[in-house]
Design an enzyme around this catalytic site. Structure first.
Site, PDB file in Angstrom:
ATOM      1  N   CYS A 271      72.280  50.241  51.490  1.00 37.86           N
ATOM      2  CA  CYS A 271      71.950  49.143  52.773  1.00 37.86           C
ATOM      3  C   CYS A 271      70.577  50.002  53.411  1.00 37.86           C
ATOM      4  O   CYS A 271      68.948  49.288  52.909  1.00 37.86           O
ATOM      5  CB  CYS A 271      72.754  48.857  54.054  1.00 37.86           C
ATOM      6  SG  CYS A 271      74.479  48.147  53.509  1.00 37.86           S
TER       7      CYS A 271
HETATM    8  C1  UDX Z   1      74.868  51.396  56.634  1.00 35.68           C
HETATM    9  C2  UDX Z   1      75.261  50.560  58.276  1.00 35.68           C
HETATM   10  O1  UDX Z   1      75.842  51.920  59.679  1.00 35.68           O
HETATM   11  C3  UDX Z   1      75.282  49.534  58.459  1.00 35.68           C
HETATM   12  O2  UDX Z   1      75.766  49.144  59.685  1.00 35.68           O
HETATM   13  C4  UDX Z   1      75.245  48.373  57.810  1.00 35.68           C
HETATM   14  O3  UDX Z   1      75.676  47.162  57.342  1.00 35.68           O
HETATM   15  C5  UDX Z   1      75.197  49.031  56.411  1.00 35.68           C
HETATM   16  O4  UDX Z   1      74.818  50.492  56.165  1.00 35.68           O
HETATM   17  P1  UDX Z   1      77.058  52.463  55.406  1.00 35.68           P
HETATM   18  O5  UDX Z   1      75.605  52.408  54.360  1.00 35.68           O
HETATM   19  O6  UDX Z   1      77.818  52.353  55.070  1.00 35.68           O
HETATM   20  O7  UDX Z   1      76.138  51.585  56.657  1.00 35.68           O
HETATM   21  O8  UDX Z   1      76.129  54.713  55.489  1.00 35.68           O
HETATM   22  P2  UDX Z   1      76.177  55.354  57.389  1.00 35.68           P
HETATM   23  O9  UDX Z   1      77.381  55.536  57.541  1.00 35.68           O
HETATM   24  O10 UDX Z   1      75.527  53.718  57.952  1.00 35.68           O
HETATM   25  O11 UDX Z   1      74.947  56.412  56.708  1.00 35.68           O
HETATM   26  C6  UDX Z   1      74.083  55.873  56.350  1.00 35.68           C
HETATM   27  C7  UDX Z   1      73.008  57.146  55.544  1.00 35.68           C
HETATM   28  O12 UDX Z   1      72.294  57.744  56.607  1.00 35.68           O
HETATM   29  C8  UDX Z   1      74.180  57.626  54.837  1.00 35.68           C
HETATM   30  O13 UDX Z   1      73.448  58.508  53.911  1.00 35.68           O
HETATM   31  C9  UDX Z   1      73.816  58.779  55.885  1.00 35.68           C
HETATM   32  O14 UDX Z   1      74.536  60.792  55.442  1.00 35.68           O
HETATM   33  C10 UDX Z   1      72.707  58.841  56.701  1.00 35.68           C
HETATM   34  N1  UDX Z   1      73.136  59.246  58.342  1.00 35.68           N
HETATM   35  C11 UDX Z   1      73.766  59.007  59.092  1.00 35.68           C
HETATM   36  C12 UDX Z   1      72.369  60.530  58.112  1.00 35.68           C
HETATM   37  O15 UDX Z   1      71.709  61.286  57.354  1.00 35.68           O
HETATM   38  N2  UDX Z   1      72.474  61.252  59.489  1.00 35.68           N
HETATM   39  C13 UDX Z   1      73.473  60.763  60.521  1.00 35.68           C
HETATM   40  O16 UDX Z   1      73.151  61.056  61.410  1.00 35.68           O
HETATM   41  C14 UDX Z   1      73.929  59.681  60.327  1.00 35.68           C
END
Ligand code: UDX
Length: 450
Positions: A271
């Protein structure tokens, strides 16, 4: 209880179907893929989401699966559309599944003249799509007018992988974008019935606004990650400065908030990267040149190069060196490697001439499909470390927390650790060559200060 149909048996479709059926609705799920439907009929979930197979089993008497969209529509009076909208290289999303679903819904509605059907778009589509693409397609195939013969709404989903059931059962808010007032009224009543006393705030707006909410939300989350990664790069150039401490302190400001401030190798998944590219492309189409959206993506790309630079710096040169890469999935708790930072990091490592051995507790089968023989896969973290010149932690899986300086010393050729996710206390690893994203070292200095 309603008769519900869901078109698109992907992540959002199956999670929604399971939760709706568990609460007593009769649900028919339609998908063009025979393979996917056969698996679901056998009670198998085609992706990794903990707890989903149990809910599906418990509610199996109320869920059916079919490859025939028309039949699913005819049996129901409410249809959720959750087909995929894959992104192209230029960021523009591919609406072919959305278009063909709208056409099929329209055709089915032409012959179904009972109650006014409510169609709700859950697929992530750029602002304007529900009104300018779905509405005319359904109208022309059905011969009906929105607000008269059928109702149409757009309701973005905010499900996180690995937490999707909880997110569906306990949402922060429900956003309803309505093309006609009755669509909004009916969907609101539907969710008030579903959540009862725990109904979250319901926000009603135009379908185009609701579409933008989804992109604005993901773009903001991505920007927050890139922001803290940018601060991390400044920390790395200052002696005795650690981004973890800085993030903790700024996160306590309620205007900022502590979440999504973990610096690391960058964001990935199905996403965030795709949505930032898509809204950037849509803004361009609308004649607006965004500055923040491309910057968010650039910082994210740079972060993946940065972790390799750190590894190169610690080992002088990566040519011919053996790199142990821990973590392939884009985040812990999933086997998903779509746009996972690990893939680009591996590319950079290979270009620098390194030999890569990788380990992940869940994602090796998916990673193998993309990486083939470019990487050797280990069957445990210990095996991955064995004989390596440098180790890079790319995904913060719980089991990697067990890594100790002693283990690095006994398994690796040289105990060199690059912490790409800030998993470890730097002081514990003081006896080995340890470097991390956002951690200033003694070599970092007071550049430019006189
Ligand atoms: C995301 C959105 O959170 C969700 O609301 C939407 O519907 C779909 O996209 P998701 O893709 O499951 O969800 O992952 P998420 O938990 O949001 O993490 C996204 C990415 O950001 C991951 O690669 C994670 O490692 C990274 N991340 C997240 C960071 O590097 N640092 C952070 O502090 C948080």
């Amino acid at each position: 209880m309603s008769e519900v149909s869901i078109v698109g048996a992907g992540y959002v479709g199956v999670v929604s179907a399971a939760c709706l059926a568990e609460r007593g609705h009769n649900v028919t799920v339609a998908d063009k893929s025979r393979e996917r439907i056969s698996l679901l009929i056998e009670g198998k979930v085609p992706f990794h989401e903990s707890g989903l197979d149990d809910i599906l089993k418990r509610s199996s008497s109320r869920i059916s699966f079919t490859t025939n969209t028309g039949t699913a529509i005819e049996k129901s009076d409410l249809t959720f559309v959750s087909v995929g909208t894959p992104g192209r290289k230029d960021g523009v999303i591919d609406l072919s599944q959305v278009r063909s679903t709208a056409h099929e819904i329209g055709r089915a509605l032409r012959s179904k003249r009972k109650m006014r059907h409510l169609v709700v778009v859950r697929s992530t589509v750029v602002p304007g799509t529900t009104w300018y693409v779905l509405r005319p397609a359904i109208e022309s195939a059905s011969g009906l007018k929105v607000g008269e013969g059928f109702s149409l709404a757009m309701q973005p989903e905010f499900l996180r992988e690995g937490n999707a059931i909880n997110d569906m059962l306990h949402p922060d808010r429900i956003v309803i974008g309505e093309c006609d007032k009755q669509a909004g009224d009916r969907l609101q009543v539907f969710y008030e019935g579903f959540y009862g006393d725990h109904t979250p705030p319901i926000l009603r707006m135009s379908s185009t606004s609701a579409e933008l909410v989804k992109y604005a939300c993901n773009a903001f989350l991505a920007m927050k990650v890139s922001f803290i990664n940018e601060i991390a790069s400044i920390c790395e150039r200052l002696e005795g400065v650690d981004v973890v401490r800085v993030a903790e302190a700024i996160g306590l400001d309620p205007r900022i908030g502590a979440k999504f401030l973990d610096a690391g190798v960058g964001f990935g998944g199905s996403c965030l990267p795709k949505d930032v590219r898509a809204i950037h492309a849509r803004a361009k189409e609308l004649g607006f040149k965004s500055l923040l959206l491309p910057a968010t993506l650039h910082v994210n790309d740079r972060q993946k190069r940065r972790v390799v630079e750190i590894a190169r710096h610690l080992s002088r040169n990566l040519r011919g060196k053996r790199v142990a890469l821990l973590g392939l999935s884009f985040k812990p708790g999933t086997d998903d490697v779509r746009e996972a930072p690990s893939l680009e990091i591996i590319d950079h490592l290979k270009r620098a001439g390194a030999n890569v051995v990788a380990y992940d507790p869940a994602a090796i089968p998916n990673a193998r499909k993309l990486l083939g023989r470019r990487v050797r896969f280990a069957s445990s973290a210990r095996e991955c470390l064995h004989g390596a010149d440098v180790c890079i932690v790319v995904t913060e899986w719980e089991e990697f927390k067990a890594l100790t300086p002693e283990m690095l010393k006994s398994e690796m050729k040289r105990p060199v650790l690059v912490d790409g996710r800030r998993m470890y206390d730097p002081e514990r690893f003081a006896g080995v060559a340890y470097a991390a994203i956002g951690l200033g070292t003694e070599q970092a200095s007071s550049h430019g200060l006189h």
